[in-house]
Design a protein around this motif. Sequence first.
Motif, mmCIF file in Angstrom:
data_model
loop_
_atom_site.group_PDB
_atom_site.id
_atom_site.type_symbol
_atom_site.label_atom_id
_atom_site.label_comp_id
_atom_site.label_asym_id
_atom_site.label_seq_id
_atom_site.Cartn_x
_atom_site.Cartn_y
_atom_site.Cartn_z
ATOM 1 N N MET A 49 0.812 -1.209 0.000
ATOM 2 C CA MET A 49 0.000 0.000 0.000
ATOM 3 C C MET A 49 0.845 1.257 0.000
ATOM 4 S SD MET A 49 -2.728 -1.506 -0.255
ATOM 5 C CE MET A 49 -3.539 0.040 -0.524
ATOM 6 N N TYR A 50 2.057 1.192 0.562
ATOM 7 C CA TYR A 50 2.905 2.376 0.624
ATOM 8 C C TYR A 50 3.537 2.677 -0.731
ATOM 9 C CZ TYR A 50 2.198 1.471 5.552
ATOM 10 O OH TYR A 50 1.625 1.236 6.766
ATOM 11 N N PRO A 53 -0.789 2.739 -3.638
ATOM 12 C CA PRO A 53 -2.051 2.594 -2.901
ATOM 13 C C PRO A 53 -3.158 1.992 -3.769
ATOM 14 C CG PRO A 53 -1.099 4.761 -2.532
ATOM 15 C CD PRO A 53 -0.305 4.119 -3.629
ATOM 16 N N LEU A 54 -3.766 0.936 -3.261
ATOM 17 C CA LEU A 54 -4.856 0.267 -3.950
ATOM 18 C C LEU A 54 -6.117 0.419 -3.119
ATOM 19 C CD1 LEU A 54 -3.041 -3.080 -4.833
ATOM 20 C CD2 LEU A 54 -3.454 -1.156 -6.369
ATOM 21 N N ARG A 55 -7.248 0.522 -3.775
ATOM 22 C CA ARG A 55 -8.534 0.513 -3.073
ATOM 23 C C ARG A 55 -9.017 -0.930 -3.053
ATOM 24 N NH1 ARG A 55 -8.619 4.223 -6.688
ATOM 25 N NH2 ARG A 55 -10.097 3.139 -8.017
ATOM 26 N N ALA A 117 -10.790 5.684 1.997
ATOM 27 C CA ALA A 117 -10.323 4.400 2.523
ATOM 28 C C ALA A 117 -9.669 3.565 1.437
ATOM 29 C CB ALA A 117 -11.477 3.627 3.134
ATOM 30 N N TRP A 118 -8.566 2.954 1.780
ATOM 31 C CA TRP A 118 -7.940 2.022 0.843
ATOM 32 C C TRP A 118 -8.470 0.626 1.056
ATOM 33 C CZ3 TRP A 118 -5.254 -2.041 2.814
ATOM 34 C CH2 TRP A 118 -4.764 -1.926 4.110
ATOM 35 N N ILE A 119 -9.157 0.417 2.177
ATOM 36 C CA ILE A 119 -9.748 -0.899 2.399
ATOM 37 C C ILE A 119 -11.139 -0.736 2.987
ATOM 38 C CG2 ILE A 119 -8.710 -1.130 4.704
ATOM 39 C CD1 ILE A 119 -8.509 -4.166 4.054
ATOM 40 N N ARG A 120 -12.049 -1.559 2.531
ATOM 41 C CA ARG A 120 -13.413 -1.520 3.063
ATOM 42 C C ARG A 120 -13.933 -2.942 3.167
ATOM 43 N NH1 ARG A 120 -17.197 1.614 4.575
ATOM 44 N NH2 ARG A 120 -15.887 3.401 4.165
ATOM 45 N N ARG A 139 -17.616 2.106 -5.171
ATOM 46 C CA ARG A 139 -16.293 2.132 -4.551
ATOM 47 C C ARG A 139 -15.150 2.106 -5.567
ATOM 48 N NH1 ARG A 139 -17.038 4.207 0.192
ATOM 49 N NH2 ARG A 139 -18.880 3.320 1.141
ATOM 50 N N PRO A 141 -13.124 -0.343 -6.647
ATOM 51 C CA PRO A 141 -11.900 -0.907 -6.057
ATOM 52 C C PRO A 141 -10.903 -1.352 -7.125
ATOM 53 C CG PRO A 141 -13.640 -2.541 -6.039
ATOM 54 C CD PRO A 141 -14.258 -1.260 -6.538
ATOM 55 N N ASN A 142 -9.622 -1.323 -6.763
ATOM 56 C CA ASN A 142 -8.596 -1.929 -7.612
ATOM 57 C C ASN A 142 -8.561 -3.431 -7.377
ATOM 58 O OD1 ASN A 142 -7.060 0.839 -6.459
ATOM 59 N ND2 ASN A 142 -7.185 0.609 -8.672
#
Length: 194
Positions: A49-50, A53-55, A117-120, A139, A141-142
């Motif tokens: 993520m650093y 960054p992925l959702r 948010a990168w995570i849900r 959302r 997301p990736n």
Amino acid sequence: PWEVSWGLRDIDEAIGTGVGGRLVVVGARPSNGKTTWLFSWLNSLMPTMYDAPLRILCFWTERSRELSYLTWAAMRAGIGLDAVVKGQWGHLPEGAEATILADVRRLEYLDDLDSLAWIRFAELERPTVAALVEAIETRKPNVLIFDYLQRIKADGRQSKFDAIGEAATVLQQLAVKHKALVVVGSQLKRRGDG
């Protein structure tokens, strides 16, 4: 273009790393660790993520959102999941409860950042295909993790098998449309389905 490892070199070499636009099905018989592996793989994405960054949107269809937090926090800490889920903190090492509950609060905070948010962790434990599509379209997301394809809920007069077939088709289309990596767990039966 981004890519993520599956966390196991042999899998990366056999099927390639995870990239956007792919649907990957993780199939195994009941109680062989599909969901555990998916939680573990999700955890392996943390350092990534650093860099990029992925959702990430997760559907844990056999557990509530709260139980999903506890499961992930326990796995991240390397602490016995059964005792954590049952709240048997006395059976765990000293400080385990504080460590896990602090991580749960951190995960809830990340989850509640909403659009940032990168995570849900989705709140729909048994979504219909329409609800799944709406969540993905909203959302964007990736990475989408859907832990158990057979838990998709039939819509209207649709049969269970029609719903599963439609979900598989729609998830592939959404993976391509949004350039997302879609990872789905699917149970392989012990006996044939007739």
